[in-house]
Scaffold this active site. Structure first.
Site, short mmCIF file in Angstrom:
data_model
loop_
_atom_site.label_atom_id
_atom_site.label_comp_id
_atom_site.label_asym_id
_atom_site.label_seq_id
_atom_site.Cartn_x
_atom_site.Cartn_y
_atom_site.Cartn_z
N ASP A 277 0.85 -1.18 0.00
CA ASP A 277 0.00 0.00 0.00
C ASP A 277 0.89 1.23 0.00
O ASP A 277 2.13 1.13 -0.01
CB ASP A 277 -0.96 0.00 1.20
CG ASP A 277 -2.32 0.59 0.85
OD1 ASP A 277 -2.34 1.70 0.27
OD2 ASP A 277 -3.35 -0.03 1.15
N GLY A 311 4.51 1.09 -1.68
CA GLY A 311 4.67 1.15 -3.12
C GLY A 311 3.41 1.66 -3.81
O GLY A 311 2.48 2.14 -3.16
N ASP A 312 3.40 1.53 -5.13
CA ASP A 312 2.29 2.00 -5.96
C ASP A 312 1.92 0.86 -6.91
O ASP A 312 2.68 0.53 -7.82
CB ASP A 312 2.71 3.24 -6.74
CG ASP A 312 1.58 3.82 -7.59
OD1 ASP A 312 0.55 3.13 -7.75
OD2 ASP A 312 1.75 4.94 -8.11
N PHE A 313 0.76 0.24 -6.68
CA PHE A 313 0.41 -0.93 -7.48
C PHE A 313 0.07 -0.60 -8.93
O PHE A 313 -0.13 -1.49 -9.75
CB PHE A 313 -0.71 -1.76 -6.82
CG PHE A 313 -1.94 -0.99 -6.43
CD1 PHE A 313 -2.73 -0.33 -7.35
CD2 PHE A 313 -2.35 -0.95 -5.09
CE1 PHE A 313 -3.88 0.34 -6.99
CE2 PHE A 313 -3.49 -0.27 -4.71
CZ PHE A 313 -4.26 0.38 -5.66
N HIS A 330 -12.87 -1.38 -7.37
CA HIS A 330 -14.07 -0.59 -7.66
C HIS A 330 -13.83 0.92 -7.55
O HIS A 330 -14.70 1.71 -7.92
CB HIS A 330 -15.25 -1.03 -6.78
CG HIS A 330 -15.08 -0.79 -5.31
ND1 HIS A 330 -16.06 -1.14 -4.39
CD2 HIS A 330 -14.09 -0.22 -4.58
CE1 HIS A 330 -15.65 -0.81 -3.18
NE2 HIS A 330 -14.47 -0.25 -3.27
#
EC number: 2.1.1.-
Length: 433
Positions: A277, A311-313, A330
């Site tokens: 996250d 991190g950044d998914f 969503h």
């Protein structure tokens, strides 16, 4: 204008309706009988999950009855339920604000009259009577027409302030702030409008979380969503074959503070876990898992610090065999969802049990699918997001190197488990590349 009914057609319709009334009345009486009460309670107990076969059968019955109602109900009443629907919402808000459920829970088994309830809650007796009439006709509270006394029933009891599901928080937040947000829906769907409903209603360009934080509402939002997660956790944990994962590590992508991961690990003591996250969220998760006062401190050895990954998914995902994502996709439109799914697919460690389990709503029609549609509109108006149908999930999977192995319904949960496995064609392409 349609031709009038012939006498034969009218007689046939009358005969059908009379037969239907007899059948429905007989079935209702059976379900109300003492011999069936225990069976019925297996569907409605709030302490354990219902029997899956009975729940599925009851859901089919509800859908069929609703379809029948739609055939018979006058159109103006259908419209009235929409343009007067605010009445039900705000009457429920009033009951929660006055703590009527708590008051009735402390009363004796005979229940309380409206006057007694009004005295205990500080309400106008006549106005309280009007509010309760609306609620009891929606099966919220039990009413004895002879003694004129109210008691809690299985529905109202869920709103007790100490009930483990904490649904009363949803009434407070969604019946007020989210109710106000919905005012922006008509304008938000116009083609020339870029802002979504929440931004329009509050006249801001901030996202919902930023605006809620500025207003001091964020703790209420977290408390509400956290309670909902706890309420739905039993079905999520029970109704997917998590045992197949064994002692492997599950990386929960966008896993927030780790509530879902913790519920999973406590049920499956061999399993290990991690979270990916944003940095600020991971800092918070570290305190929950690794500070002695943290609620998940008991899981610290199975969720080591190195598995709490900032991190950044949308850009990169660490390599694991098993991934989960709950209530994340969503928030995003299809192009970003494809980017996320491709990032995970590219990092997936190949293996016979490698997978991505997506926990999201399966957008569907019918009376029993209405929660998915409510969720779809809520995502649209608060995050410019959406829920998705099975067809949409399968298309997204196919376009990102996955295939939907199976979709698992989950008891007492608003999500399904959408089980993605690497597609056979994609795996073959990788082997020959």
């Amino acid at each position: 204008m349609d031709a009038p009914l012939t006498d034969a057609e009218r007689t046939a319709l009358q005969t059908s309706l009379e037969a239907l009334n007899r059948q429905v009345e007989a079935t209702r009486n059976i379900l109300r009988s003492n011999s069936q009460k225990a069976l019925l309670q297996t569907l409605h107990t709030d302490q354990e999950l219902p029997d899956p076969a009975l729940e599925a059968l009851a859901g089919k019955t509800i859908n069929l009855l609703h379809e029948t109602q739609q055939l018979l109900e006058p159109g103006h009443l259908v419209l009235a339920d929409h343009f007067l629907g605010y009445v039900s919402t705000k009457c429920l808000c009033a009951a929660v604000e006055l703590k009527l459920v708590d008051i009735l829970a402390d009363a004796d088994e005979a229940g309380m009259t409206v006057d007694e309830l009004a005295d205990a809650s500080g309400a106008h007796p006549d106005r309280l009577q009007q509010v309760l009439r609306v609620l009891r006709n929606d099966n919220i509270f039990d009413y004895d027409a002879v003694s004129h006394r109210y008691r809690n029933n299985r529905v109202s009891a869920l709103l007790h302030s100490e009930h483990w599901t904490q649904w009363h928080n949803w009434v407070d937040l969604y019946g007020n702030e989210f109710y106000d947000i919905a005012r922006g829906i008509p304008r938000s769907i116009r083609r020339e409008e870029a802002r979504w409903a929440a931004q329009i209603n509050f006249d801001t360009n901030d996202d919902m979380f930023t605006y809620f934080q500025a207003q001091g509402w964020l703790p209420r939002l977290h408390r509400t969503l956290g309670g909902g997660a706890i309420a739905q956790a039993p079905g999520i944990v029970a109704d997917y074959p998590w045992h197949e994962i064994g002692s492997r590590t599950v990386l929960d992508v966008g896993g927030g503070g780790g509530g879902f991961l913790a519920s999973l690990l406590r049920e499956y003591p061999q399993m290990r876990g991690g979270i990916l996250d944003l940095p600020r969220t991971i800092e918070h998760a570290c305190t929950l898992f690794h500070e002695p006062q943290g609620p998940y401190f008991d899981l610290r050895e199975r969720v080591p610090r190195e598995n709490l990954i900032a991190g950044d998914f949308l850009k990169a995902v660490p390599a694991f065999e098993i991934y989960t994502m709950k209530w994340v996709l969503h928030d995003w439109k299809d192009p970003d969802v494809l980017t996320i799914l491709r990032c995970i697919r590219a990092s997936l460690i190949p293996g016979p049990d490698s997978r991505l389990v997506i926990l999201e709503s399966n957008l569907s029609d019918g009376q029993m699918g209405r929660l998915s549609r409510y969720g779809d509109i809520n995502m649209m108006m608060t995050a410019n997001g959406q829920e998705r149908s099975e067809e949409q999930w399968r298309a997204l999977a196919a376009a990102s190197g996955w295939e939907v192995s199976r979709i698992y319904p989950m008891r007492r949960a608003w999500v399904c488990a959408i089980d993605l496995r690497p597609s056979a064609s994609e795996s073959g392409d990788r082997k020959h590349s």
